[in-house]
Design a protein around this motif. Structure first.
Motif, mmCIF file in Angstrom:
data_model
loop_
_atom_site.group_PDB
_atom_site.id
_atom_site.type_symbol
_atom_site.label_atom_id
_atom_site.label_comp_id
_atom_site.label_asym_id
_atom_site.label_seq_id
_atom_site.Cartn_x
_atom_site.Cartn_y
_atom_site.Cartn_z
ATOM 1 N N ALA A 1 0.848 -1.195 0.000
ATOM 2 C CA ALA A 1 0.000 0.000 0.000
ATOM 3 C C ALA A 1 0.887 1.249 0.000
ATOM 4 O O ALA A 1 2.089 1.207 0.335
ATOM 5 C CB ALA A 1 -0.924 -0.005 1.208
ATOM 6 N N GLN A 2 0.239 2.380 -0.351
ATOM 7 C CA GLN A 2 0.935 3.677 -0.357
ATOM 8 C C GLN A 2 0.470 4.486 0.860
ATOM 9 O O GLN A 2 -0.724 4.754 1.013
ATOM 10 C CB GLN A 2 0.650 4.439 -1.643
ATOM 11 C CG GLN A 2 1.418 5.739 -1.748
ATOM 12 C CD GLN A 2 1.141 6.462 -3.074
ATOM 13 O OE1 GLN A 2 0.290 6.022 -3.870
ATOM 14 N NE2 GLN A 2 1.840 7.552 -3.290
ATOM 15 N N VAL A 3 1.429 4.870 1.707
ATOM 16 C CA VAL A 3 1.137 5.617 2.922
ATOM 17 C C VAL A 3 1.652 7.051 2.754
ATOM 18 O O VAL A 3 2.793 7.256 2.302
ATOM 19 C CB VAL A 3 1.782 4.960 4.150
ATOM 20 C CG1 VAL A 3 1.457 5.738 5.415
ATOM 21 C CG2 VAL A 3 1.330 3.503 4.265
ATOM 22 N N SER A 4 0.812 7.990 3.133
ATOM 23 C CA SER A 4 1.197 9.408 3.024
ATOM 24 C C SER A 4 0.792 10.159 4.299
ATOM 25 O O SER A 4 -0.217 9.819 4.927
ATOM 26 C CB SER A 4 0.552 10.060 1.807
ATOM 27 O OG SER A 4 -0.852 10.067 1.932
ATOM 28 N N MET A 5 1.594 11.186 4.636
ATOM 29 C CA MET A 5 1.309 12.080 5.766
ATOM 30 C C MET A 5 1.282 13.517 5.254
ATOM 31 O O MET A 5 2.173 13.934 4.495
ATOM 32 C CB MET A 5 2.360 11.937 6.870
ATOM 33 C CG MET A 5 2.324 10.600 7.576
ATOM 34 S SD MET A 5 3.508 10.538 8.955
ATOM 35 C CE MET A 5 3.265 8.869 9.532
#
Length: 389
Positions: free
Chosen positions: A170-174
């Motif tokens: 998955a792609q995690v972003s903040m």
């Protein structure tokens, strides 16, 4: 010429460059208030953030997860570091988000279990979203996002990608919105102002000749206290003192300010050069002959006595011989006075004793002569009265 032709333009150009850099940092190069960092993670079901990563840039942060498989249920939860570490303790491996690799990417590491925890059966296992260990949890199909406000340093986020999603990833972003943006323009503005001031000084003050830039020192006039005694000058250390030749001495003018035209006289005294004061004259009392001074005083007193006798004898017409003798004695007494009072002479004790004996004899003779004259005058008066009778 060098200051105005070379140094001043250099500082001027540096000032302009600093101002230009300040303007660029305030406009084009101004740091963005919104920061978004992303990372693609595969090979693990659970993803955990380290303590202090969520409030790294601001207390308000939004965590988003976008799974490759849209059929899997993805959950994001917030909890304390103790609870998160207890949940992943039974996992063989998981992924840790340790911070920012750059302004646009997240730094990740592989984590391992720290202790042995007994595995729970599937019947007694609690679902991730139903656990009471989380302060906030949110789930969704394929993608999910969770916003945390006023996040503390001990708050951690844990992401569950679901069963079978470890291979797909998955792609995690903040995403952070900074309330305070660093101001890099102000240092350039201050530097530009300082360089501009230096350029002005180099073109004006530092470019002047040294004799014009030097302060003008008004030379004052020294005051010599001539009314002090020798002992007072010795106590004040003024004996043998010499003034510098470049400093003129001021004349002692007492009560000059109370007279008419005192201001004009004072100004004239400042403008006109005054006399140079030399070394004070030191008079040594040991070099004076006090005996000679006493002799001179005694001679003056004797001369006064003899002259008084001469005046009394001149009143009588028959006292010519005596008066003549008195006059001769007076001449002798007057001649005994030294012509130069400041001359220093030395006599012996025998000469001094002989002189005083002679002086006493002359005074006695003068007194006897005066007595004879007065008796002779009285006899003549008596004879005249008897003749008249």
């Amino acid at each position: 010429m060098i200051m105005r032709g070379i140094v001043t333009p250099i500082f001027g150009l540096l000032a302009v460059a600093s101002v230009v850099l300040g303007v660029l940092n305030a406009t084009i190069w101004k740091p963005s208030a919104e920061i978004t960092a992303t990372s693609t993670i595969t090979g693990s079901r659970y993803i955990v953030t380290d303590p202090g990563v969520l409030p790294l840039l601001d207390r308000n942060v939004t965590l988003s997860v976008d799974s490759v498989s849209s059929s899997n249920e993805v959950c994001v939860a917030l909890g304390s570091s103790k609870d998160v570490a207890g949940w992943v303790a039974s996992e063989s491996s998981y992924t840790r988000i340790s911070g920012l690799a750059s302004w646009t990417s997240l730094a990740t590491q592989t984590g391992k279990a720290t202790g042995q925890v007994e595995a729970t059966s599937s019947e007694n296992a609690v679902e991730f979203k139903d656990s009471d260990m989380w302060s906030s949890v949110k789930c969704g199909k394929g993608d999910v996002s969770l916003t945390s406000a006023k996040t503390t340093d001990s708050t951690m986020a844990i992401i569950d990608l679901g069963k079978g999603a470890a291979s797909t990833g998955a792609q995690v972003s903040m995403h952070w919105v900074r309330s305070q943006v660093p101001d890099f323009a102000m240092p350039f503005y201050l530097s530009g102002g300082l360089l501009a001031v230096i350029a002005v000084l180099c073109a004006s003050v530092f470019a002047m000749p040294p004799h014009k830039r030097r302060k003008r020192v008004v030379e004052g006039k020294a005051t010599i206290h001539t009314d002090l005694s020798f002992a007072e000058r010795a106590e004040q250390g003024l004996v043998g003192a010499r003034l510098p030749e470049s400093v003129p001495a001021r004349k002692h003018r007492r009560h000059a300010a109370h007279r008419r035209g005192a201001a004009v006289e004072a100004e004239r005294e400042i403008n006109e050069p005054s006399e140079q004061v030399g070394t004070p004259v030191i008079v040594d009392p040991a070099s004076r002959n006090l005996v000679a001074d006493q002799q001179a005083a005694a001679g003056e007193s004797a001369a006064g006595i003899l002259l008084g006798g001469k005046d009394s004898a001149a009143e009588s017409s028959s006292a010519a011989p005596s008066v003549t003798g008195s006059a001769e004695s007076g001449e002798f007494a007057v001649s005994a006075k030294p012509t130069d009072e400041e001359a220093t002479s030395v006599i012996t004790s025998d000469e001094l004793a002989a002189y005083f004996a002679r002086l006493a004899q002359e005074v006695q003779q003068s007194n006897e002569a005066a007595g004879d004259v007065s008796e002779h005058g009285q006899t003549n008066e008596n004879e005249q009265e008897e003749g008249n009778r």
